[in-house]
Design a protein around this motif. Structure first.
Motif, PDB file in Angstrom:
ATOM      1  N   ILE A   3      -0.133  -1.215  16.596  1.00 53.24           N
ATOM      2  CA  ILE A   3       0.086  -1.538  15.191  1.00 53.24           C
ATOM      3  C   ILE A   3       0.943  -0.444  14.579  1.00 53.24           C
ATOM      4  O   ILE A   3       1.011   0.664  15.115  1.00 53.24           O
ATOM      5  CB  ILE A   3      -1.247  -1.676  14.417  1.00 53.24           C
ATOM      6  CG1 ILE A   3      -2.051  -0.374  14.493  1.00 53.24           C
ATOM      7  CG2 ILE A   3      -2.048  -2.857  14.911  1.00 53.24           C
ATOM      8  CD1 ILE A   3      -3.250  -0.336  13.588  1.00 53.24           C
ATOM      9  N   LEU A  75      -0.736  -4.847   6.564  1.00 56.74           N
ATOM     10  CA  LEU A  75      -1.889  -4.433   7.357  1.00 56.74           C
ATOM     11  C   LEU A  75      -3.090  -4.340   6.440  1.00 56.74           C
ATOM     12  O   LEU A  75      -2.996  -3.789   5.342  1.00 56.74           O
ATOM     13  CB  LEU A  75      -1.634  -3.089   8.033  1.00 56.74           C
ATOM     14  CG  LEU A  75      -2.733  -2.635   8.994  1.00 56.74           C
ATOM     15  CD1 LEU A  75      -2.135  -1.993  10.233  1.00 56.74           C
ATOM     16  CD2 LEU A  75      -3.729  -1.709   8.325  1.00 56.74           C
ATOM     17  N   TYR A 105      -1.325  -7.649  10.179  1.00 52.08           N
ATOM     18  CA  TYR A 105      -2.223  -6.965  11.100  1.00 52.08           C
ATOM     19  C   TYR A 105      -3.601  -6.895  10.464  1.00 52.08           C
ATOM     20  O   TYR A 105      -3.775  -6.301   9.399  1.00 52.08           O
ATOM     21  CB  TYR A 105      -1.707  -5.559  11.404  1.00 52.08           C
ATOM     22  CG  TYR A 105      -0.334  -5.567  12.023  1.00 52.08           C
ATOM     23  CD1 TYR A 105      -0.170  -5.725  13.400  1.00 52.08           C
ATOM     24  CD2 TYR A 105       0.802  -5.424  11.236  1.00 52.08           C
ATOM     25  CE1 TYR A 105       1.094  -5.747  13.966  1.00 52.08           C
ATOM     26  CE2 TYR A 105       2.067  -5.436  11.795  1.00 52.08           C
ATOM     27  CZ  TYR A 105       2.207  -5.601  13.162  1.00 52.08           C
ATOM     28  OH  TYR A 105       3.459  -5.617  13.725  1.00 52.08           O
ATOM     29  N   GLN A 115      -3.225  -9.441  15.482  1.00 50.92           N
ATOM     30  CA  GLN A 115      -1.938  -9.692  14.835  1.00 50.92           C
ATOM     31  C   GLN A 115      -1.801 -11.180  14.626  1.00 50.92           C
ATOM     32  O   GLN A 115      -2.045 -11.980  15.535  1.00 50.92           O
ATOM     33  CB  GLN A 115      -0.786  -9.165  15.670  1.00 50.92           C
ATOM     34  CG  GLN A 115       0.556  -9.377  14.977  1.00 50.92           C
ATOM     35  CD  GLN A 115       1.722  -8.783  15.745  1.00 50.92           C
ATOM     36  OE1 GLN A 115       1.555  -7.928  16.598  1.00 50.92           O
ATOM     37  NE2 GLN A 115       2.914  -9.259  15.424  1.00 50.92           N
TER      38      GLN A 115
END
Length: 134
Positions: A3, A75, A105, A115
């Motif tokens: 990530i 994220l 993410y 993901q």
């Protein structure tokens, strides 16, 4: 799966800034623009629960208020057992401002990662095209 570490660190930092006196459920988010800037958000609760704002929407609204409209990745992290996922309202806002193919993410603080994409999070999203009429 790898990530973006800078996004993970930025989202993790937001866990300490979350205002969660009712749920005790901090969430952090980090949004990467196509120009490389990172906008962060945390959830901010309110005694009137409907007035609460999620981390994802905080990050997006902050970026939009700063004039950003093109995003590269999002994220989300939390202190959960499994990866954290956005609520329905956040999924709708994410789909408003981010391309269907943009990576999202979903993480937690123990190293779990999933993901996905904006389109996978909200297939059949309500969009501006749905507002057209004759």
């Amino acid at each position: 799966m790898m990530i973006p570490e800078d996004l993970y660190q930025a989202a993790t930092k937001m866990l300490t800034r979350a205002y969660v006196p009712y749920s005790h459920f901090p969430v952090g988010a980090a949004l990467l623009t196509k120009t490389g800037e990172i906008y962060t958000g945390c959830n901010i609760e309110n005694a009137a629960y409907g007035s609460t704002n999620c981390a994802e929407r905080t990050a997006i609204f902050t970026a939009v208020a700063a004039g950003q409209r093109q995003f590269k990745a999002l994220l989300i992290t939390g202190k959960t057992t499994e990866v954290i996922v956005p609520c329905g309202a956040c999924r709708q806002v994410i789909s408003e401002f981010c391309a269907d193919e943009m990576p999202v993410y979903l993480t937690n603080q123990t190293g779990k990662i999933k993901q996905t994409t904006v389109g996978q999070l909200l297939p059949g999203a309500f969009t501006a095209e749905d507002l057209t009429h004759e």
